[in-house]
Design an enzyme around this catalytic site. Structure first.
Site, PDB file in Angstrom:
ATOM      1  N   THR A 196      -4.348  -2.915  -1.470  1.00 41.07           N
ATOM      2  CA  THR A 196      -4.884  -2.470  -0.188  1.00 41.07           C
ATOM      3  C   THR A 196      -6.402  -2.550  -0.245  1.00 41.07           C
ATOM      4  O   THR A 196      -7.005  -2.239  -1.276  1.00 41.07           O
ATOM      5  CB  THR A 196      -4.483  -1.028   0.181  1.00 41.07           C
ATOM      6  OG1 THR A 196      -5.248  -0.580   1.291  1.00 41.07           O
ATOM      7  CG2 THR A 196      -4.708  -0.061  -0.968  1.00 41.07           C
ATOM      8  N   GLY A 200       0.808  -1.201   0.000  1.00 40.66           N
ATOM      9  CA  GLY A 200       0.000   0.000   0.000  1.00 40.66           C
ATOM     10  C   GLY A 200       0.845   1.256   0.000  1.00 40.66           C
ATOM     11  O   GLY A 200       1.958   1.286  -0.547  1.00 40.66           O
ATOM     12  N   ARG A 218     -26.523  -0.933  18.860  1.00 43.64           N
ATOM     13  CA  ARG A 218     -25.431  -1.892  19.031  1.00 43.64           C
ATOM     14  C   ARG A 218     -24.299  -1.578  18.062  1.00 43.64           C
ATOM     15  O   ARG A 218     -24.524  -1.088  16.955  1.00 43.64           O
ATOM     16  CB  ARG A 218     -25.923  -3.330  18.791  1.00 43.64           C
ATOM     17  CG  ARG A 218     -26.949  -3.810  19.811  1.00 43.64           C
ATOM     18  CD  ARG A 218     -26.289  -4.118  21.151  1.00 43.64           C
ATOM     19  NE  ARG A 218     -27.222  -4.741  22.074  1.00 43.64           N
ATOM     20  CZ  ARG A 218     -28.047  -4.077  22.875  1.00 43.64           C
ATOM     21  NH1 ARG A 218     -28.061  -2.738  22.823  1.00 43.64           N
ATOM     22  NH2 ARG A 218     -28.855  -4.717  23.699  1.00 43.64           N
ATOM     23  N   GLU A 243     -13.772   3.466  10.246  1.00 42.93           N
ATOM     24  CA  GLU A 243     -13.050   3.538  11.520  1.00 42.93           C
ATOM     25  C   GLU A 243     -12.399   4.900  11.735  1.00 42.93           C
ATOM     26  O   GLU A 243     -12.170   5.331  12.869  1.00 42.93           O
ATOM     27  CB  GLU A 243     -11.998   2.433  11.616  1.00 42.93           C
ATOM     28  CG  GLU A 243     -10.907   2.513  10.563  1.00 42.93           C
ATOM     29  CD  GLU A 243      -9.884   1.396  10.687  1.00 42.93           C
ATOM     30  OE1 GLU A 243      -9.598   0.978  11.827  1.00 42.93           O
ATOM     31  OE2 GLU A 243      -9.371   0.942   9.644  1.00 42.93           O
ATOM     32  N   GLN A 245     -12.424  -8.576   7.211  1.00 42.16           N
ATOM     33  CA  GLN A 245     -12.476  -7.894   5.911  1.00 42.16           C
ATOM     34  C   GLN A 245     -11.217  -8.108   5.085  1.00 42.16           C
ATOM     35  O   GLN A 245     -11.222  -7.905   3.878  1.00 42.16           O
ATOM     36  CB  GLN A 245     -12.698  -6.390   6.132  1.00 42.16           C
ATOM     37  CG  GLN A 245     -14.033  -6.080   6.782  1.00 42.16           C
ATOM     38  CD  GLN A 245     -14.069  -4.693   7.407  1.00 42.16           C
ATOM     39  OE1 GLN A 245     -14.456  -3.733   6.762  1.00 42.16           O
ATOM     40  NE2 GLN A 245     -13.635  -4.594   8.663  1.00 42.16           N
ATOM     41  N   ASP A 256      -8.189  -0.607   1.286  1.00 37.87           N
ATOM     42  CA  ASP A 256      -8.673   0.769   1.435  1.00 37.87           C
ATOM     43  C   ASP A 256      -8.823   1.492   0.100  1.00 37.87           C
ATOM     44  O   ASP A 256      -9.458   2.547   0.046  1.00 37.87           O
ATOM     45  CB  ASP A 256      -7.721   1.572   2.320  1.00 37.87           C
ATOM     46  CG  ASP A 256      -7.709   1.090   3.758  1.00 37.87           C
ATOM     47  OD1 ASP A 256      -8.719   0.518   4.194  1.00 37.87           O
ATOM     48  OD2 ASP A 256      -6.682   1.275   4.439  1.00 37.87           O
ATOM     49  N   GLY A 284       2.561   3.007   2.395  1.00 40.18           N
ATOM     50  CA  GLY A 284       3.874   2.957   3.010  1.00 40.18           C
ATOM     51  C   GLY A 284       4.857   2.157   2.181  1.00 40.18           C
ATOM     52  O   GLY A 284       6.028   2.536   2.028  1.00 40.18           O
ATOM     53  N   ARG A 329     -33.542  -2.721  15.994  1.00 45.88           N
ATOM     54  CA  ARG A 329     -32.378  -2.063  16.585  1.00 45.88           C
ATOM     55  C   ARG A 329     -31.677  -1.121  15.604  1.00 45.88           C
ATOM     56  O   ARG A 329     -31.808  -1.258  14.388  1.00 45.88           O
ATOM     57  CB  ARG A 329     -31.367  -3.117  17.058  1.00 45.88           C
ATOM     58  CG  ARG A 329     -31.782  -3.863  18.298  1.00 45.88           C
ATOM     59  CD  ARG A 329     -30.797  -4.961  18.607  1.00 45.88           C
ATOM     60  NE  ARG A 329     -31.101  -5.629  19.875  1.00 45.88           N
ATOM     61  CZ  ARG A 329     -30.670  -6.829  20.207  1.00 45.88           C
ATOM     62  NH1 ARG A 329     -29.906  -7.508  19.375  1.00 45.88           N
ATOM     63  NH2 ARG A 329     -30.994  -7.358  21.377  1.00 45.88           N
TER      64      ARG A 329
END
Length: 357
Positions: free
Chosen positions: A134, A111, A275, A231, A283, A136, A113, A171
């Site tokens: 990656t 990726g 929740r 995240e 993943q 991402d 880096g 929920r």
């Protein structure tokens, strides 16, 4: 024409690494006289001289295999020129291993880096070719990275499964998707999974706006809500903080992740039962999708063609329907956030999906 090719995988693993390795090897064996050296555990193996001479049969049966047969590790780019307590000059050590192995080139799969270090080695005079992987999808200059589509499939399946239990219990379910700086994975899986709210790092969210959507659904005949949250998502207030200030603020909170925090906030603001679900490294795992098997193979074959043509200092990319390559110096360290006018963002907004702003 004989070529000695070093291959390493660096950074987080993802589906498609073995398919790409296989693509490089099989195409190289087909096009010219190739010897392939597998560098174990990423740049760490290149620094330590940890390698194995590969045989043709080692590239058989790995197309569908997840992970990486070479192993991987993280060696942060910011530390590459730092001399640690052990006195090892990492850049000098990598150059020495390359020279000792008499490599004609080094292929690096990784990726952001990984690409920054690949560019560093290229600038140091080594022949390097990068392959962008990656989940991402945040490497500049390529439409997609391999591993991304498989992760989208996995994250979408998580959302699908959460949907059924959310419906049954009425929920609010907050699903935390990987992606710290870029929200591509959350965006695609959120749209594919029918999320009601999608929160990305690129769009600071107002928790009150999110609460409005959850409350409206709670008062309707569909009293459940699905939130796909990256995240790395941050509130409007956090977006105004400097990085260290934001980290200190988050460390002061009683939540170890963003999804738990948002679930608690919505439970307090709306009164719904909320929740948090964190699929995490699920993943990254498992067999690559058909799309990623094809893309990884194409990337690997293109890398072999570049080796044949002695075209180094580049990384392979997908542009439209074509496999191309970019100069490492032009893409290393360049961010690729989700733009606000991205067609999938526009689609989400036009579907009435709340993006938090």
């Amino acid at each position: 024409m004989k070529r000695r090719i070093g291959i390493l995988t660096s950074g987080g693993d993802c589906p498609g690494l073995n398919a790409a390795i296989r693509g490089v090897a099989r195409a190289a064996y087909e096009m010219f006289d190739a010897e392939i050296i597998g560098i174990r555990n990423g740049y760490g193996g290149l620094i330590e001289g940890d390698y194995q001479e590969m045989r043709k049969k080692q590239f058989s049966g790995i197309l569908t295999l997840g992970g990486t047969i070479l192993g991987t590790s993280r060696t942060p780019f910011r530390n590459m020129r730092v001399i640690e307590e052990n006195g090892v000059d990492k850049v000098a050590a990598m150059k020495k291993t390359y020279k000792d192995l008499e490599l004609d080139c080094l292929v690096t799969l990784g990726g952001n880096g990984t690409h920054k270090t690949a560019n560093l080695l290229s600038e140091e005079g080594l022949n390097v070719i990068g392959l962008p992987k990656t989940i991402d999808n945040d490497i500049y200059g390529t439409d997609f990275t391999f591993g991304f589509h498989t992760a989208v499939d996995i994250a979408t399946e998580v959302i699908d499964r959460i949907h059924t239990t959310a419906t049954s219990h009425g929920r609010c379910m907050v699903i935390e998707i990987m992606g710290n700086k870029a929200g591509w994975l959350t965006l695609y899986s959120g749209v594919a999974g029918g999320a009601d709210v999608i929160l990305l790092p690129e769009i600071p969210y107002d928790i009150n706006r999110v609460a409005e959507t959850v409350e409206a659904r709670a008062n309707s005949k569909k009293p459940f809500s699905i939130l796909a949250v990256a995240e790395g998502a941050m509130s409007v207030e956090e977006s105004k903080m400097k990085k260290k200030e934001r980290e200190a603020y988050r460390a002061s909170l009683p939540y170890d992740c963003i999804s738990k925090r948002i679930a608690a906030q919505l439970q307090e603001l709306v009164g719904v039962e909320a929740r948090s679900v964190v699929p995490g490294h699920i993943q990254r795992g498992g067999s690559p999708s058909a799309y990623d098997r094809v893309l990884s193979t194409q990337f690997g074959v293109h890398a072999a063609q570049l080796i044949r043509d002695e075209h180094y200092g580049v990384t392979v990319a997908l542009k439209g329907n074509k496999i191309v390559h970019n100069d490492l110096k032009d893409i290393a360290g360049v961010p690729k956030p989700v733009p606000m006018d991205d067609p999938v963002v526009v689609t989400a907004r036009n579907m009435g999906i709340n993006m938090g702003d």
